[in-house]
Design a protein around this motif. Structure first.
Motif, PDB file in Angstrom:
ATOM      1  N   ARG A 130       0.827  -1.207   0.000  1.00  0.00           N
ATOM      2  CA  ARG A 130       0.000   0.000   0.000  1.00  0.00           C
ATOM      3  C   ARG A 130       0.865   1.264   0.000  1.00  0.00           C
ATOM      4  NH1 ARG A 130      -2.028  -0.372   4.789  1.00  0.00           N
ATOM      5  NH2 ARG A 130      -0.547   1.124   5.664  1.00  0.00           N
ATOM      6  N   ASN A 131       1.935   1.269   0.827  1.00  0.00           N
ATOM      7  CA  ASN A 131       2.794   2.445   0.888  1.00  0.00           C
ATOM      8  C   ASN A 131       3.503   2.704  -0.433  1.00  0.00           C
ATOM      9  OD1 ASN A 131       2.063   2.790   3.543  1.00  0.00           O
ATOM     10  ND2 ASN A 131       3.928   1.875   4.394  1.00  0.00           N
ATOM     11  N   LEU A 132       3.901   1.634  -1.105  1.00  0.00           N
ATOM     12  CA  LEU A 132       4.526   1.794  -2.413  1.00  0.00           C
ATOM     13  C   LEU A 132       3.559   2.410  -3.418  1.00  0.00           C
ATOM     14  CD1 LEU A 132       6.501  -1.565  -2.566  1.00  0.00           C
ATOM     15  CD2 LEU A 132       7.525   0.683  -2.943  1.00  0.00           C
ATOM     16  N   LYS A 133       2.335   1.933  -3.397  1.00  0.00           N
ATOM     17  CA  LYS A 133       1.337   2.469  -4.329  1.00  0.00           C
ATOM     18  C   LYS A 133       1.016   3.926  -4.025  1.00  0.00           C
ATOM     19  CE  LYS A 133      -2.106   0.725  -6.067  1.00  0.00           C
ATOM     20  NZ  LYS A 133      -3.486   0.290  -6.267  1.00  0.00           N
ATOM     21  N   GLU A 134       0.789   4.233  -2.741  1.00  0.00           N
ATOM     22  CA  GLU A 134       0.397   5.589  -2.371  1.00  0.00           C
ATOM     23  C   GLU A 134       1.517   6.598  -2.607  1.00  0.00           C
ATOM     24  OE1 GLU A 134      -0.997   5.402   1.622  1.00  0.00           O
ATOM     25  OE2 GLU A 134      -2.893   4.409   1.081  1.00  0.00           O
ATOM     26  N   ALA A 135       2.777   6.142  -2.524  1.00  0.00           N
ATOM     27  CA  ALA A 135       3.893   7.047  -2.796  1.00  0.00           C
ATOM     28  C   ALA A 135       4.038   7.340  -4.279  1.00  0.00           C
ATOM     29  CB  ALA A 135       5.195   6.450  -2.261  1.00  0.00           C
ATOM     30  N   GLY A 136       3.377   6.545  -5.126  1.00  0.00           N
ATOM     31  CA  GLY A 136       3.474   6.738  -6.558  1.00  0.00           C
ATOM     32  C   GLY A 136       4.739   6.170  -7.157  1.00  0.00           C
ATOM     33  N   PHE A 137       5.161   4.983  -6.679  1.00  0.00           N
ATOM     34  CA  PHE A 137       6.387   4.360  -7.174  1.00  0.00           C
ATOM     35  C   PHE A 137       6.394   4.381  -8.696  1.00  0.00           C
ATOM     36  CE2 PHE A 137       8.578   0.254  -8.337  1.00  0.00           C
ATOM     37  CZ  PHE A 137       9.859   0.750  -8.174  1.00  0.00           C
ATOM     38  N   THR A 138       7.506   4.835  -9.262  1.00  0.00           N
ATOM     39  CA  THR A 138       7.564   5.065 -10.710  1.00  0.00           C
ATOM     40  C   THR A 138       7.869   3.808 -11.520  1.00  0.00           C
ATOM     41  OG1 THR A 138       9.917   5.656 -10.514  1.00  0.00           O
ATOM     42  CG2 THR A 138       8.308   7.446 -10.390  1.00  0.00           C
TER      43      THR A 138
END
Length: 964
Positions: free
Chosen positions: A236-244
């Motif tokens: 979830r944190n990876l998605k919410e941070a907008g991982f490129t």
């Protein structure tokens, strides 16, 4: 008669030659001796080498190895013939060997000190720095076996291999004969070879961390299908941070017919929260750069194997149950590191908190952080998840952003040293904050910190300082040095060492947003006289030089603050300003808006961007937030001081309005501007402490620009001392070494120009009288018994004995008071000119390396701990600062009208001791006590020297990762 090539192995397997290394691209490899069991590996390796590389190695077409070749390349005596291999996944990727030769180039044994060396690197691994790393290791092995020079014959077209040799930094001789380039080079390390080695180390280790922080794809392994849990939280944190990059969820429980909120039953393309889901890493078709592992500890080995075989570059292991759980867990931790490194992967963890990179090119939040940090220019490293949460929260609350974050957990592999290597060249990081519970390699850490601190501030908090207990899960080399000594060594290296995480955040905020002060003069202004006086007192207590506080009265308006601040900043006699602010009420009875005050303070500070400003606020809600959300400038618009800069860094005032935080859909083409902030503190003491640390760091930067030099003394007999040390060590079979007899110690010190005043034994009154006649009156009579040595306060020393009558009377008094002469071991020594009694010591610590210490003799150093320390070798500037850094230093410089003593002579003595220990690592301990420093010259009255077989100097040898 057998030739060397026919002899069987003459030595046991040299396991200490095994090493894990980081290669140029950030991957790892294992270097180890080649054994007779490697025949199949060697043949397989050779088959994968191109014909061109084989031609370069053997100077002729050589399609395959014969049985005789295989035997020759796998049978070594580990003395005259040595072969090393670099392996990944258990398979050879490169080999190197040397063969000892005589002056005719024929096979030889000792005392021949020349060897021919040759390499072969698999084509797929050329360009990764494998050959240069192998050269470092084979050279170290050769030196150990008594070889002093390598010879290599290379075809002119083999430019890559020629470059490996020429770039190594050794002293070389090059010739061309019969179409072959012949290179000869001595193996003794030079300043250039060490510089080359450390530059390569920095690039390789920095690159290994960069691969972990800038992955193109991430697989989270252990993602539950239901919300909650560690793996799902990280996803979830990876998605919410907008991982490129590309993102994958992995769980062996996923079935091919699974369905979830975004998949349909029977679908082969499973998704979890919009992320492609797979049963294993092997099922992912695209390359995976980073794997975040959140499975139970017993399943981790299988996962690591899958990742290694899939070509994953690095791991973040969040799983617990390792070193922190006891002996069994420590065994699992060691095996985890071995397994990952065998595949060329590096590990953050286990028991890690995760990693964060706020760069718009990455936007990586593979951590358990409850709220993502804003983008900023602070790098943060912690060894504790709880402290990591506290620091992230504290920085976020005070408006500071991060460039990168690493929560290393048990730091079984990637350590603070590795992250420092990355930050050193990271353009997105201006300041580094580190919470360390252990320092695995203090010698290397201080070296890296010194280099990093010349470019950017490094603030460190050490946990578990006084408990004497290593935190569970941390495998570290034991140190015998007390915490105060380690702290002093860190400060010598330019580290800003603070005691609490609150002080770390306070200092970090000031250093991240403000220029360095050019001196200790502090202007104080505000609308509270009492708060101004408290600030003044705090400045004095922290060694600053405050100017008289300026009271603007409680009726001061924001405009008054602006005018007063602008005036203070324009004063050439002021280096920094602290502004105090308490709530105030306008004439119409309405409370003033803190944002208005923040705007006025920013405007005043913009007029003098070269001086730092800090604000102390009391019950002014909103002021800190208003100051922290101030103006902005692009990071590259803020001038940077070059390495060793001697002045403050200019500050560029910014236009109004903070930058919006990047979102998952934001275009990353233009990086957001760095926000310039005035730090605000709720207490004067905290603001002053942060400013004091900035002042000391700025002074260190100015001093580091002129580091001094290690003096060469013409009367030092380095080679003769080495021979004498070898003779003394040969007399003692104890591997722990031994303390030299006084006569041997004095002779050894004398070879380095350190003269010890003669003392003759006095086993009875007649012997004492004879000794006094030999030396000449006046004399001193003193005991050398361990319980009375250096204890003049107990009466074991009688001074200024002018004749034989006084000497015999003093001798009888000693016997009557303390016991028999055999117990007291009395000696007679000539009187030294009166002066200040000091102590000089040097010791080699197994973790920190060689340390030189200085203090005044007696209670000052023994009871109060007033002792200063420096790492060896000591320069002339460091010797001077060592003397001046003890609290009782005024006694050496004419305190209360007393005559100053000969400190230049004392500085020379310190440098001579430093040279002795640095030149001869067998000298593991030196104690000169007392050293009486008079108005002119000094006298060494007592000395002891301890010798031992030279300890391992890991930081000066070939590059290696810590062993497990």
């Amino acid at each position: 008669m057998q030739t060397p090539s026919d002899q069987q192995d003459r030595h046991d397997y040299p396991s200490h030659w095994e090493a894990d290394v980081v290669l140029r691209d950030g991957g790892t490899a294992r270097i180890r001796p080649i054994t007779t069991e490697d025949a199949d590996r060697l043949v397989s390796f050779y088959e994968q080498v191109s014909d061109e590389s084989k031609y370069y190695r053997f100077f002729a077409p050589y399609p395959r190895l014969s049985a005789k070749d295989v035997r020759r390349f796998t049978h070594h005596d580990q003395v005259d013939r040595v072969g090393l291999a670099a392996t990944v996944g258990g398979e050879f990727i490169a080999t190197v060997r040397y063969d000892r030769i005589d002056e005719r180039g024929m096979a030889a044994s000792a005392p021949a000190d020349e060897a021919e060396v040759a390499f072969l690197v698999q084509d797929a691994h050329q360009g990764r720095g494998v050959a240069s790393t192998l050269l470092e290791h084979i050279a170290a092995v050769a030196r150990e076996r008594g070889i002093r020079r390598f010879v290599a014959e290379v075809l002119p077209a083999n430019t890559k291999m020629i470059k490996v040799f020429t770039d190594a930094g050794y002293q070389q001789k090059r010739s061309f004969e019969d179409g072959v380039v012949r290179l000869e080079f001595d193996l003794e390390p030079t300043d250039r070879s060490l510089a080359v080695q450390r530059a390569r180390e920095q690039r390789a280790e920095g690159r290994s961390v960069q691969r972990l922080l800038t992955p193109g794809s991430v697989a989270v392994i252990g993602v539950g299908r239901t919300p909650g849990g560690v793996g799902r939280s990280v996803l979830r944190n990876l998605k919410e941070a907008g991982f490129t990059g590309r993102l994958y969820a992995v769980n062996s429980a996923f079935a091919k017919d699974a369905k979830d909120a975004e998949g349909t039953e029977g679908s082969e393309n499973i998704e979890l929260d919009g992320v492609p889901a797979h049963r294993s890493v092997a099922a992912i078709e695209e390359p995976v750069d980073l794997a975040v592992i959140a499975v139970p500890a017993h399943r981790v080995p299988q996962v690591v194997t899958e990742c290694g075989e899939r070509g994953v570059q690095g791991l973040v292991v969040l799983s617990a149950g390792y070193g922190e759980s006891g002996a069994e867990g420590r065994g699992r931790q060691r095996e985890l590191v071995r397994q990952a490194r065998s595949y060329g992967m590096r590990i953050i963890g286990p028991n890690a908190f995760g990693v964060i990179n706020t760069s718009p090119q990455a936007r990586l939040n593979a951590s358990l952080a409850p709220e993502p940090p804003a983008r900023g220019r602070i790098g943060l490293f912690t060894q504790s998840g709880a402290i990591g949460i506290a620091l992230l929260s504290g920085l976020h609350r005070r408006g500071a952003g991060l460039s990168t974050f690493v929560g290393s957990g048990n730091r079984a592999d990637v350590s603070g040293n590795d992250v420092l290597q990355y930050w050193y060249e990271d353009p997105d990081t201006d300041i580094a904050l580190m919470y360390l519970e252990t320092i695995g390699n203090p010698r290397k850490f201080t070296r890296l910190a010194r280099r990093a601190a010349t470019a950017k501030p490094l603030v460190v908090v050490q946990g578990a300082r006084h408990s004497g207990i290593t935190p569970t899960g941390h495998a570290v080399q034991a140190t015998r040095l007390p915490h105060a000594t380690v702290s002093a060594l860190l400060r010598q290296a330019g580290v800003i060492r603070v005691d609490t995480v609150t002080e770390m955040v306070d200092a970090g905020l000031l250093l991240a947003g403000q220029p360095l002060p050019s001196g200790p003069r502090v202007g104080i202004l505000g609308n509270s006289e009492s708060l101004g006086l408290l600030t003044y007192d705090a400045c004095v207590a922290d060694g600053l030089r405050p100017l008289p506080p300026r009271d603007l009265t409680t009726g001061a308006t924001p405009a008054d603050f602006r005018a007063a601040l602008a005036e203070a900043l324009s004063d050439d006699g002021c280096d920094a300003v602290i502004v105090n602010a308490i709530p105030w009420v306008r004439e119409d009875g309405v409370a003033a808006d803190p944002e208005t005050l923040a705007t006025e303070l920013r405007a005043a500070a913009a007029g003098c961007p070269a001086k730092p400003v800090a604000v102390v606020h009391v019950e002014l809600g909103g002021l800190a937030e208003a100051l922290s959300a101030a103006t902005s400038t692009r990071p590259d618009a803020r001038p940077k001081a070059p390495t060793g800069a001697t002045g403050p860094q200019p500050r560029v005032p910014a236009a109004a309005g903070p930058d919006p935080a990047p979102t998952a859909s934001a275009e990353p083409a233009e990086p957001p501007a760095e926000q310039y902030r005035i730090p605000a503190y709720p207490a004067a003491e905290r603001a002053v402490r942060a400013l004091s640390e900035a002042v000391k760091y700025a002074q260190w930067r100015r001093d580091a620009a002129e580091p001094g030099k290690v003096h060469e003394y013409d009367d030092i007999d380095e080679s003769g001392t080495a021979e004498r040390i070898a003779e003394l060590l040969a007399k003692d079979d104890d591997p722990r070494g031994a303390t030299l007899a006084p006569a041997d110690a004095h002779e050894l010190l004398g070879r380095y120009g350190i003269r010890v005043r003669q003392a003759l034994p006095a086993p009875d009154p007649d012997a004492a009288a004879e000794a006094a006649r030999t030396i000449g009156y006046p004399v001193a009579l003193k005991t050398t018994a361990p319980h009375l040595r250096h204890r003049a306060d107990l009466g074991g020393v009688r001074l200024d004995l002018a004749d034989e009558e006084q000497l015999r009377r003093a001798y009888q008094e000693l016997i009557d008071t303390f016991g028999k002469p055999a117990e007291l071991r009395p000696v007679v020594q000539g009187m030294a000119p009166r002066g200040v009694d000091t102590v000089v010591r040097a010791v080699i610590d197994p973790a920190a390396g060689a340390v030189l210490s200085f203090g005044l003799a007696g209670a000052a150093s023994e009871l109060l701990g007033d002792t200063a320390h420096r790492l060896i070798p000591v320069t002339d500037r460091e010797a001077g600062s060592l003397i001046r850094s003890i609290r009782t230093a005024p006694l050496l410089f004419g305190w209360r009208g007393s005559a100053p003593v000969d400190t230049p002579a004392l500085e020379e003595l310190l440098q001579r001791v430093s040279r002795l220990v640095d030149d001869h690592p067998e000298v593991v301990g030196v104690s000169l006590e007392p050293v009486v420093v008079a108005r002119r010259g000094l006298s060494v009255l007592g000395a002891s020297v301890r010798l031992a077989p030279p300890p391992a100097r890991d930081d000066l040898g070939p590059r290696t990762l810590p062993g497990y």
